[in-house]
Design an enzyme around this catalytic site. Structure first.
Site, PDB file in Angstrom:
ATOM      1  N   HIS A 141     -23.037 -53.138 -34.952  1.00 30.84           N
ATOM      2  CA  HIS A 141     -22.263 -52.826 -33.938  1.00 30.84           C
ATOM      3  C   HIS A 141     -22.809 -53.068 -32.578  1.00 30.84           C
ATOM      4  O   HIS A 141     -21.971 -53.541 -31.748  1.00 30.84           O
ATOM      5  CB  HIS A 141     -21.587 -51.317 -34.045  1.00 30.84           C
ATOM      6  CG  HIS A 141     -20.530 -50.776 -33.189  1.00 30.84           C
ATOM      7  ND1 HIS A 141     -19.196 -50.826 -33.610  1.00 30.84           N
ATOM      8  CD2 HIS A 141     -20.730 -50.436 -32.024  1.00 30.84           C
ATOM      9  CE1 HIS A 141     -18.531 -50.411 -32.403  1.00 30.84           C
ATOM     10  NE2 HIS A 141     -19.476 -49.897 -31.237  1.00 30.84           N
ATOM     11  N   GLU A 142     -23.794 -52.346 -32.266  1.00 27.43           N
ATOM     12  CA  GLU A 142     -24.358 -52.647 -31.095  1.00 27.43           C
ATOM     13  C   GLU A 142     -24.911 -53.863 -30.337  1.00 27.43           C
ATOM     14  O   GLU A 142     -24.449 -54.318 -29.448  1.00 27.43           O
ATOM     15  CB  GLU A 142     -25.617 -51.484 -30.802  1.00 27.43           C
ATOM     16  CG  GLU A 142     -25.445 -50.164 -31.124  1.00 27.43           C
ATOM     17  CD  GLU A 142     -24.434 -49.551 -29.824  1.00 27.43           C
ATOM     18  OE1 GLU A 142     -24.495 -50.144 -28.843  1.00 27.43           O
ATOM     19  OE2 GLU A 142     -23.455 -48.967 -30.210  1.00 27.43           O
ATOM     20  N   HIS A 145     -21.588 -55.780 -29.376  1.00 24.24           N
ATOM     21  CA  HIS A 145     -21.483 -55.474 -28.000  1.00 24.24           C
ATOM     22  C   HIS A 145     -22.278 -56.313 -27.130  1.00 24.24           C
ATOM     23  O   HIS A 145     -21.791 -56.895 -26.205  1.00 24.24           O
ATOM     24  CB  HIS A 145     -21.843 -54.040 -27.570  1.00 24.24           C
ATOM     25  CG  HIS A 145     -20.587 -52.951 -28.040  1.00 24.24           C
ATOM     26  ND1 HIS A 145     -19.393 -52.968 -27.560  1.00 24.24           N
ATOM     27  CD2 HIS A 145     -21.062 -51.791 -28.703  1.00 24.24           C
ATOM     28  CE1 HIS A 145     -18.608 -52.014 -28.183  1.00 24.24           C
ATOM     29  NE2 HIS A 145     -19.591 -51.142 -28.601  1.00 24.24           N
ATOM     30  N   GLU A 203     -14.465 -51.713 -28.618  1.00 26.22           N
ATOM     31  CA  GLU A 203     -15.063 -51.001 -29.861  1.00 26.22           C
ATOM     32  C   GLU A 203     -14.626 -51.825 -31.205  1.00 26.22           C
ATOM     33  O   GLU A 203     -15.313 -51.867 -32.126  1.00 26.22           O
ATOM     34  CB  GLU A 203     -14.334 -49.466 -29.861  1.00 26.22           C
ATOM     35  CG  GLU A 203     -15.190 -48.496 -28.990  1.00 26.22           C
ATOM     36  CD  GLU A 203     -16.737 -48.662 -29.439  1.00 26.22           C
ATOM     37  OE1 GLU A 203     -17.121 -48.580 -30.312  1.00 26.22           O
ATOM     38  OE2 GLU A 203     -17.268 -48.841 -28.191  1.00 26.22           O
TER      39      GLU A 203
END
Ligand SMILES: [Zn+2]
Length: 264
Positions: A141-142, A145, A203
Site C-alpha cells: 500500500h505504501e 502511494h 487510499e
C-alpha cells in the site's frame, strides 16, 4: 482536396481536446505541463513538483527522521521487514538495491514509504502484525502511494504552484510552514505536528495496486483485510496516526474484497 475537407482551423480540435482534459482535472488555469494523464490510474494528476524534487525533499526528511528517532537493529523486527521488502519492491516494478528499509523503535502504529525509495516501519505496528503477508499488505500500500506520486499531488494541492516550486528547492526541517507541509505530504507529518490524511481517492488507489503487488509477490491478499480490521479494533482513546491518516472504514474494506475477487 476540395474546400469542404479543409478545416478552417487545424488546431481547433486539439485545443478543444486539451482544454477539456485540463478542466477534467480541475487545473484549467494551471500550466499544461503540470497536468498529466496516468493511464493506469485512469485520471489526470496535477503536480507542480518533479519526482526528482520530491525525492530530494524525501531524502532530507528521511535523514532527519533517522537522527531524531531510534533506528533498531533488533533482528526480531528487521529480519521480517527485510524479508518482505525485496519481494514487494520487485513486484511493484522496482529494484530492491535502490531502496533503503529501516525499523524505528517506537510503540507507534505507523509505517510509511517515501519517494526516492525509503521504507520505514515502527516496532509498534510490527507487534500487531500476525504474519509476513500483513507486513506485505501495508508495504504494498505504501509503495503504491510512492509509485503513483500521491505525495507530489498532495503537496501540490496543499501549497499551490508557486510555493511548491520554490519550497521544493528549500531544505526541510527549518520549521517553516511549507517544510511542515512537505513532511505531512510525504506521510511523516506527525513528527512536525501536522497530520494530513491521504484523500479517499489516493487510499483506494494505494489499496488496489498494493494488493496487486502483494499478490504478485506470493502473499495471501486476504491478509490485507484482516490487518485493516485489526487496526480498526485498536481505536481505544485517540486513534493512532496511521489509522487517522488511513481510515479503515466499510467502503474501503468492501473495495478490498472486490479487488481480491478480480485477482487472478
Ligand atoms: Zn494510504
Amino acid at each position: 482536396m476540395d474546400r469542404e475537407t479543409l478545416p478552417a482551423n487545424p488546431f481547433a480540435a486539439i485545443t478543444r481536446r486539451k482544454t477539456l482534459s485540463l478542466m477534467g482535472c480541475g487545473c484549467a488555469a494551471a500550466a499544461a505541463t503540470a497536468c498529466t494523464y496516468n493511464e493506469e490510474l485512469g485520471r489526470s494528476q496535477l503536480v507542480f513538483v518533479s519526482s526528482g524534487q520530491m525525492a530530494q525533499l524525501a531524502s532530507s526528511a528521511w535523514g532527519d527522521l533517522k537522527k531524531q528517532q531510534k533506528v533498531t537493529t533488533d533482528p526480531k523486527y528487521v529480519d521480517r521487514v527485510r524479508r518482505v521488502a525485496p519481494k514487494i519492491i520487485t513486484a511493484s516494478g522496482g529494484n530492491p538495491s535502490e531502496w533503503e528499509v529501516q525499523v524505528f523503535a517506537s510503540k507507534d502504529l505507523n509505517a510509511f514509504a517515501l519517494p526516492g525509495g525509503k521504507i520505514g516501519f515502527y516496532t509498534g505496528i510490527l507487534d500487531i502484525m500476525d504474519n509476513d503477508a500483513q507486513i506485505a499488505a501495508v508495504m504494498g500500500h505504501e509503495v503504491a502511494h510512492v509509485n503513483y506520486n500521491h505525495s507530489g499531488e498532495r503537496y501540490s494541492q496543499q501549497v499551490g504552484s508557486s510555493v511548491a516550486i520554490s519550497a521544493a528547492q528549500a531544505a526541510i526541517g527549518t520549521g517553516s510552514r511549507t517544510g511542515q507541509l512537505a513532511m505531512a505530504a510525504l506521510g511523516v507529518g506527525a513528527q512536525v505536528g501536522v497530520l494530513l490524511p491521504f484523500s479517499r481517492k489516493h487510499e483506494l488507489e494505494a489499496d488496489k495496486f498494493g494488493l496487486r503487488y502483494m499478490h504478485r509477490a506470493g502473499y495471501d491478499p486476504n491478509e490485507a483485510i484482516r490487518f485493516w480490521q485489526k487496526m480498526s479494533a485498536q481505536k481505544s482513546g485517540s486513534p493512532p496516526e496511521f489509522l487517522s491518516t488511513h481510515p479503515a472504514d466499510a467502503t474501503r474494506i468492501a473495495q478490498l474484497e472486490r479487488e481480491i475477487a478480480l485477482l487472478k
